[in-house]
Design a protein around this motif. Structure first.
Motif, mmCIF file in Angstrom:
data_model
loop_
_atom_site.group_PDB
_atom_site.id
_atom_site.type_symbol
_atom_site.label_atom_id
_atom_site.label_comp_id
_atom_site.label_asym_id
_atom_site.label_seq_id
_atom_site.Cartn_x
_atom_site.Cartn_y
_atom_site.Cartn_z
ATOM 1 N N PHE C 70 0.855 -1.125 -0.152
ATOM 2 C CA PHE C 70 -0.119 -0.088 -0.026
ATOM 3 C C PHE C 70 0.795 1.324 -0.247
ATOM 4 O O PHE C 70 1.989 1.448 0.970
ATOM 5 C CB PHE C 70 -1.055 0.146 1.161
ATOM 6 N N MET C 71 0.660 2.203 -0.923
ATOM 7 C CA MET C 71 1.389 3.567 -1.143
ATOM 8 C C MET C 71 0.334 4.579 -0.899
ATOM 9 O O MET C 71 -0.578 4.443 -1.646
ATOM 10 C CB MET C 71 2.083 3.398 -2.261
ATOM 11 N N THR C 72 0.641 5.733 -0.159
ATOM 12 C CA THR C 72 -0.077 6.906 -0.320
ATOM 13 C C THR C 72 0.518 7.788 -1.484
ATOM 14 O O THR C 72 1.761 8.205 -1.458
ATOM 15 C CB THR C 72 0.113 7.676 1.057
ATOM 16 N N GLY C 84 -9.108 17.184 0.753
ATOM 17 C CA GLY C 84 -7.996 17.298 1.804
ATOM 18 C C GLY C 84 -7.209 16.201 2.236
ATOM 19 O O GLY C 84 -6.306 16.305 2.990
ATOM 20 N N SER C 85 -7.587 14.928 1.580
ATOM 21 C CA SER C 85 -6.631 13.899 2.039
ATOM 22 C C SER C 85 -6.443 12.865 0.645
ATOM 23 O O SER C 85 -6.903 13.283 -0.174
ATOM 24 C CB SER C 85 -7.284 13.075 3.110
ATOM 25 N N SER C 86 -5.531 12.099 1.014
ATOM 26 C CA SER C 86 -5.121 11.171 -0.210
ATOM 27 C C SER C 86 -5.441 9.608 0.259
ATOM 28 O O SER C 86 -4.759 9.439 1.366
ATOM 29 C CB SER C 86 -3.688 11.516 -0.580
ATOM 30 N N PHE C 87 -5.724 8.704 -0.508
ATOM 31 C CA PHE C 87 -5.949 7.384 0.021
ATOM 32 C C PHE C 87 -4.833 6.439 -0.439
ATOM 33 O O PHE C 87 -4.289 6.800 -1.546
ATOM 34 C CB PHE C 87 -7.325 7.031 -0.489
ATOM 35 N N PRO C 88 -4.396 5.572 0.291
ATOM 36 C CA PRO C 88 -3.188 4.692 0.051
ATOM 37 C C PRO C 88 -3.951 3.850 -1.186
ATOM 38 O O PRO C 88 -5.118 3.547 -1.018
ATOM 39 C CB PRO C 88 -3.158 3.776 1.429
ATOM 40 N N VAL C 89 -3.119 3.360 -2.206
ATOM 41 C CA VAL C 89 -3.368 2.376 -3.085
ATOM 42 C C VAL C 89 -2.772 1.295 -3.175
ATOM 43 O O VAL C 89 -1.277 1.511 -2.736
ATOM 44 C CB VAL C 89 -3.287 3.167 -4.413
ATOM 45 N N GLU C 90 -2.847 0.119 -3.633
ATOM 46 C CA GLU C 90 -2.151 -1.244 -3.537
ATOM 47 C C GLU C 90 -1.466 -1.139 -5.034
ATOM 48 O O GLU C 90 -1.781 -0.772 -5.998
ATOM 49 C CB GLU C 90 -3.302 -2.086 -3.692
ATOM 50 N N VAL C 91 -0.094 -1.278 -4.647
ATOM 51 C CA VAL C 91 0.778 -1.334 -6.150
ATOM 52 C C VAL C 91 1.591 -2.622 -5.878
ATOM 53 O O VAL C 91 1.719 -3.024 -4.702
ATOM 54 C CB VAL C 91 1.816 -0.016 -6.361
#
Ligand code: NI
Ligand code: NI
Ligand code: NI
Lengths: 109, 109, 109
Positions: C70-72, C84-91
């Motif tokens: 998971f990376m933000t 106002g925010s950023s969600f973690p995504v799976e890479v």
């Protein structure tokens, strides 16, 4: 034909290159490094006729084998106070690893 | 499988890379150098199915083989005084060496 | 003896080095790059006894295989305005390619 892969210490790499060139042995050089956090080394990749493999290895051995050398360590402040001089110590330098691998075909164009 | 090791001139390396990529041939590039104090070159390491070896070599040959090219040498002061111009001369550029070696097994994970 | 050539992602190369060193496996490292304009990678060249080939490959696999992470992602201006925010995504990160080749002879001096 054989592929000779030789890993030599950086300090010996120019001697190895020059000796191979003098013997008309074509080589490709790579910057490399050991995995035990030692300083860098140089890898030579040499495609050569079967009949010249021993000659190529002899050239590499002559110019890169491990040997003892006397080195004068840098002065440190305490020893200056004590004696004003630093004594040479014997260290091992050089050393090479060589692998010989089969080549199935060769092209130059 | 076979391992194709190809040493090409730096000036041809991007052409070689692009042609391999277009043919979906996976390759690994290394900066390397000849031992005869020539300028740097690039070594490609390509693991490939036996059936594709000739195709891979053809791609490398097409994009890196030795050929003649006309180059205008830089002016030097004496020739400026004499003639005011510099004439194109024919030089050889490119050229590659390719070794094919056996691979016993392959893993990707 | 066998030659194990392993291409791993740069971000895993120190882990691979440390694990090989811990197992007393001598390796030579090279900076390398893929030909598909991906970021750099690291190639390990390891000459080893036949009996240790599987162990060496296991060490490389354990420390460099492809896995999800998971990376933000970095914020961009539009999403700041929106939420106002950023969600973690799976890479997917990591992944290695390993070739095993025959070695005919070996010298150390
Ligand atoms: Ni000696
Ligand atoms: Ni042509
Ligand atoms: Ni895992």
């Amino acid at each position: 034909m054989k592929m000779v892969m030789a890993i030599v210490q950086d300090k010996d790499s120019n001697k190895v290159s020059a000796a191979l060139a003098k013997a008309h042995v074509q080589a490709t050089r790579f910057n490399s490094a050991g995995s035990f956090l030692r300083s860098g080394n140089t890898t030579f990749m040499i495609g050569t006729e079967d009949e010249r493999v021993e000659e190529v290895i002899d050239i590499i051995q002559d110019t890169s084998h491990a040997r003892k050398q006397f080195m004068t360590p840098p002065l440190n402040m305490d020893s200056i106070v004590d004696s004003g001089s630093s004594f040479p110590v014997e260290v091992e330098v050089g050393g090479a690893t060589v692998f010989v691998m089969p080549i199935e075909s060769f092209r130059h164009f």
